[in-house]
Design a protein around this motif. Structure first.
Motif, short mmCIF file in Angstrom:
data_model
loop_
_atom_site.label_atom_id
_atom_site.label_comp_id
_atom_site.label_asym_id
_atom_site.label_seq_id
_atom_site.Cartn_x
_atom_site.Cartn_y
_atom_site.Cartn_z
N HIS A 151 -4.60 12.32 1.99
CA HIS A 151 -3.78 11.15 2.34
C HIS A 151 -4.65 10.08 2.98
CE1 HIS A 151 -0.66 8.48 3.77
NE2 HIS A 151 0.21 9.15 3.05
N THR A 209 -4.24 16.65 0.21
CA THR A 209 -3.95 17.42 1.43
C THR A 209 -4.07 18.91 1.09
OG1 THR A 209 -1.59 17.26 0.91
CG2 THR A 209 -2.47 15.65 2.46
N PHE A 226 -4.81 6.89 2.15
CA PHE A 226 -4.33 5.57 1.73
C PHE A 226 -4.43 4.50 2.82
CE2 PHE A 226 -1.86 8.98 -0.34
CZ PHE A 226 -2.46 8.90 -1.58
N LEU A 240 2.02 15.47 8.27
CA LEU A 240 1.73 16.23 7.04
C LEU A 240 2.52 17.54 7.04
CD1 LEU A 240 -2.09 15.66 6.35
CD2 LEU A 240 -0.12 14.52 5.31
N HIS A 241 2.59 18.15 5.87
CA HIS A 241 3.43 19.34 5.73
C HIS A 241 2.95 20.49 6.61
CE1 HIS A 241 0.15 20.38 2.94
NE2 HIS A 241 0.46 21.62 3.24
N TYR A 265 2.83 17.41 -3.77
CA TYR A 265 3.73 17.24 -2.63
C TYR A 265 4.57 15.98 -2.79
CZ TYR A 265 0.89 20.82 -0.42
OH TYR A 265 0.25 22.00 -0.16
N CYS A 289 5.08 4.97 -3.17
CA CYS A 289 5.36 6.39 -2.94
C CYS A 289 6.50 6.62 -1.95
CB CYS A 289 4.11 7.10 -2.44
SG CYS A 289 2.81 7.21 -3.69
N HIS A 290 6.53 5.83 -0.87
CA HIS A 290 7.49 6.11 0.21
C HIS A 290 8.77 5.30 0.14
CE1 HIS A 290 4.97 8.90 2.43
NE2 HIS A 290 3.94 8.10 2.27
N ASN A 310 0.78 -1.24 0.00
CA ASN A 310 0.00 0.00 0.00
C ASN A 310 0.81 1.29 0.00
OD1 ASN A 310 -2.86 -1.05 0.43
ND2 ASN A 310 -1.75 -2.06 2.08
N CYS A 311 2.08 1.22 0.32
CA CYS A 311 2.79 2.46 0.62
C CYS A 311 4.12 2.61 -0.13
CB CYS A 311 3.08 2.57 2.12
SG CYS A 311 1.77 1.93 3.20
C1 HEC Z 1 0.18 8.00 -3.80
C2 HEC Z 1 1.36 8.18 -2.99
C3 HEC Z 1 1.27 7.81 -1.52
C4 HEC Z 1 0.85 6.61 -0.99
C5 HEC Z 1 0.32 5.40 -1.70
C6 HEC Z 1 1.07 6.72 0.44
N1 HEC Z 1 1.57 7.96 0.76
FE1 HEC Z 1 2.10 8.61 2.58
N2 HEC Z 1 2.47 10.45 1.84
C7 HEC Z 1 2.44 10.79 0.50
C8 HEC Z 1 2.69 12.21 0.37
C9 HEC Z 1 2.75 12.98 -0.92
C10 HEC Z 1 2.84 12.71 1.67
C11 HEC Z 1 3.05 14.17 2.07
C12 HEC Z 1 1.70 14.87 2.02
C13 HEC Z 1 1.65 16.24 2.66
O1 HEC Z 1 2.48 16.52 3.53
O2 HEC Z 1 0.75 17.00 2.31
C14 HEC Z 1 2.72 11.57 2.57
C15 HEC Z 1 2.86 11.64 3.95
C16 HEC Z 1 2.87 10.54 4.78
C17 HEC Z 1 3.17 10.58 6.19
C18 HEC Z 1 3.50 11.81 6.99
C19 HEC Z 1 4.98 12.06 6.99
C20 HEC Z 1 5.35 13.27 7.79
O3 HEC Z 1 6.51 13.33 8.20
O4 HEC Z 1 4.53 14.18 7.99
C21 HEC Z 1 3.10 9.29 6.66
C22 HEC Z 1 3.35 8.84 8.09
C23 HEC Z 1 2.74 8.47 5.55
N3 HEC Z 1 2.62 9.25 4.43
C24 HEC Z 1 2.55 7.10 5.63
C25 HEC Z 1 2.02 6.33 4.60
C26 HEC Z 1 1.64 4.95 4.75
C27 HEC Z 1 1.84 4.12 6.00
C28 HEC Z 1 1.11 4.58 3.55
C29 HEC Z 1 0.51 3.25 3.18
C30 HEC Z 1 -0.64 2.86 3.98
C31 HEC Z 1 1.19 5.72 2.66
N4 HEC Z 1 1.73 6.75 3.35
C32 HEC Z 1 0.78 5.71 1.34
C33 HEC Z 1 2.18 9.94 -0.54
C34 HEC Z 1 1.70 8.64 -0.42
#
Ligand code: HEC
Ligand code: HEC
Length: 452
Positions: free
Chosen positions: A431, A310, A433, A358-359, A343, A288-289, A284-285
């Motif tokens: 966000h 966001t 997901f 988030l940011h 982002y 992107c990450h 799931n993650c």
């Molecule tokens: C489609 C791409 C995408 C997917 C899939 C995704 N993320 Fe993200 N995630 C992002 C983006 C882009 C941000 C930053 C958004 C913002 O700050 O506005 C983010 C931010 C985060 C943050 C916050 C980080 C911080 O330091 O503030 C966490 C924790 C996170 N994601 C966890 C996850 C997890 C766990 C999953 C799977 C369940 C996941 N993400 C799936 C794109 C994604």
């Protein structure tokens, strides 16, 4: 004095000139990163904005008793730090909290104090301070106001809102403002360039994720190799030659920032749960990450606004005109990307320590990150970063939801503890997901995130 000059002088009172009075000498055997750390924590790049006595006089504006700074300097420094959301310095700092430092003017005549990068980029958690942990407690508005009052300056106008809550800060608009006062050759302008750019207050990112990034800042529009972009806060009214003279220091500082590693999660982790969580994360993650561990790879992916959902204001607040102006100046050692996408998905190293998320810092825990329907629209920021206020289950800060309207008589420093996602730029939406995970799966993913 015309309005623009007054504003400019006001801004320059806290982001001023090169002093070049650094006492740091770097031996040849040191690496760039080691030199960078010594420069970042030991050298004063900008002259003083306040006299040293402002530090001890600030207590007159607290509205409550304070330890006597002459009798108990350490207790006073701790009370000062708590008032403004600063943290003890994990390096020698003349008894000042991290983020403030002694400074001398370029001509050596004025001595006093100034802020430095760590006022925003220095934080603590569970009683340990870290250079590079975003400061989730900072109240820069109150710090500036009360230091100015202590200095005998009744009202120093700042042309935009610095923060409405503790831990968020409008650093981007500060940079935009300073850059709008420059011509492409960095000479000062009589009137600011009109760029139309308008940014909201932001959470401060951890420096320990920078080393993985190909592009940086929340919108990922700047090449991460750019060291000059890190100098925006050392700009003041320095000439091009003065900026060029400190550029090598900033290359070393950039090398240091990229060498910082995230601290390890300090509590027990359930290995089986974390293993199940890793598989869910892969599904799931990861796209992107990225992946973690020895063979980890990070994609530096910038996600479109309509996909991430966001708050868009940080991304859309940068205008084409601003990018064109930025790219015309000396700061653009690498040109900023002309296309607005959204982002950047950040590396999640040390994410256990970097709540709120988030940011814009609108989400208090990882649990709330992964279950958007339960995010509190208004909540209290923790009174300190002690583990007493840390939630090791949801992972992040215990967030007491607030429903009652704020009593208008609440003193501003106290009101800053309320985070209100209805304010400009602070939406907690998007966000989503993690929403489709079952509660058990969600807790497994959180267990895995503790290991990063
Ligand atoms: C489609 C791409 C995408 C997917 C899939 C995704 N993320 Fe993200 N995630 C992002 C983006 C882009 C941000 C930053 C958004 C913002 O700050 O506005 C983010 C931010 C985060 C943050 C916050 C980080 C911080 O330091 O503030 C966490 C924790 C996170 N994601 C966890 C996850 C997890 C766990 C999953 C799977 C369940 C996941 N993400 C799936 C794109 C994604
Ligand atoms: C007033 C608070 C503040 C000060 C002072 C400050 N920063 Fe920042 N910094 C931020 C915020 C907020 C961001 C996120 C900006 C964004 O992406 O829009 C940031 C982003 C960064 C980034 C990019 C991180 C990433 O992962 O993309 C670097 C590098 C950085 N700052 C270095 C510095 C250095 C070096 C100094 C001192 C010369 C400094 N900052 C001073 C608040 C501050």
């Amino acid at each position: 004095m015309c309005h623009h000059m007054a504003t400019r002088v006001a801004i320059f009172t806290w982001i001023v000139v090169l002093t070049g009075n650094g006492t740091v000498t770097a031996g040849d055997s040191e690496t760039a990163a080691e030199r960078g750390r010594a420069l970042l924590t030991g050298k004063s790049f900008i002259g003083p904005s306040w006299s040293e006595s402002a530090f001890t006089k600030a207590r007159e504006f607290w509205g409550h008793d304070a330890p006597d700074p002459a009798q108990s300097p350490e207790a006073y420094a701790a009370a000062f730090a708590s008032r403004y959301g600063l943290h003890p310095a994990p390096y020698p700092n003349d008894g000042l909290p991290m983020g403030l430092r002694k400074a001398t003017s370029a001509d050596g005549k004025r001595k006093g104090i100034q802020i430095d990068c760590m006022v925003c980029h220095g934080g603590s958690i569970g009683g340990t301070s870290y250079v590079g942990l975003g400061n989730s407690q900072l109240d820069l508005t109150t710090l500036f106001r009360e230091l100015n009052l202590a200095e005998g300056r009744a009202f120093v106008p700042i042309p935009f809102t610095l923060n409405t809550s503790r831990g968020t800060v409008n650093a981007g608009q500060m940079s935009i403002f300073l850059l709008s006062l420059r011509n492409p050759d960095m000479t000062l302008r009589a009137f600011p360039v009109s760029t139309g750019a308008s940014l909201p207050e932001l959470d401060v990112p951890a420096w320990w994720i920078l080393g993985k990034k190909r592009t940086k800042y929340y919108d990922g529009r700047t090449d991460a190799r750019s060291a000059r972009s890190n100098m925006q806060f050392a700009m003041g009214d320095q000439t091009l030659d003065q900026l060029k003279a400190i550029e090598p220091d900033f290359r070393d500082i950039d090398a240091y920032l990229k060498s910082i590693k995230a601290p390890k999660y300090p509590f027990p982790v359930d290995a089986d749960k974390a293993h199940r969580g890793e598989q869910l994360f892969a599904k799931n993650c990861v796209r992107c990450h990225g992946t973690y561990g020895p063979n980890g790879s990070y994609p530096s992916k910038i996600v479109p606004l309509d996909v991430i959902g966001t708050d868009p204001r940080r991304a859309t607040g940068i205008t084409d005109r601003f990018i064109a102006h930025y790219n015309s100046t000396w700061f653009a050692d690498y040109k900023a990307d002309e296309t607005l996408v959204g982002y950047q998905a950040p590396p999640l190293d040390g994410v256990w320590a970097t709540a709120p998320y988030l940011h814009n810092g609108s989400v208090p825990t990882l649990y709330h990150m992964l279950k958007s329907s339960e995010r509190p629209p208004r909540y209290r920021r923790p009174p300190s970063t002690s583990f007493d206020h840390y939630d090791p289950v949801k992972v992040g800060w215990k967030a007491e939801p607030v429903t009652a309207p704020l009593d208008p008589k609440t003193p501003q420093p106290e009101a800053m503890f309320l985070f209100d996602s209805s304010r400009r730029g602070l939406s907690n939406k998007g966000h989503t997901f993690g929403d489709k995970l079952s509660d058990e799966e969600r807790m497994d993913v959180i267990e895995y995130l503790k290991t990063l």
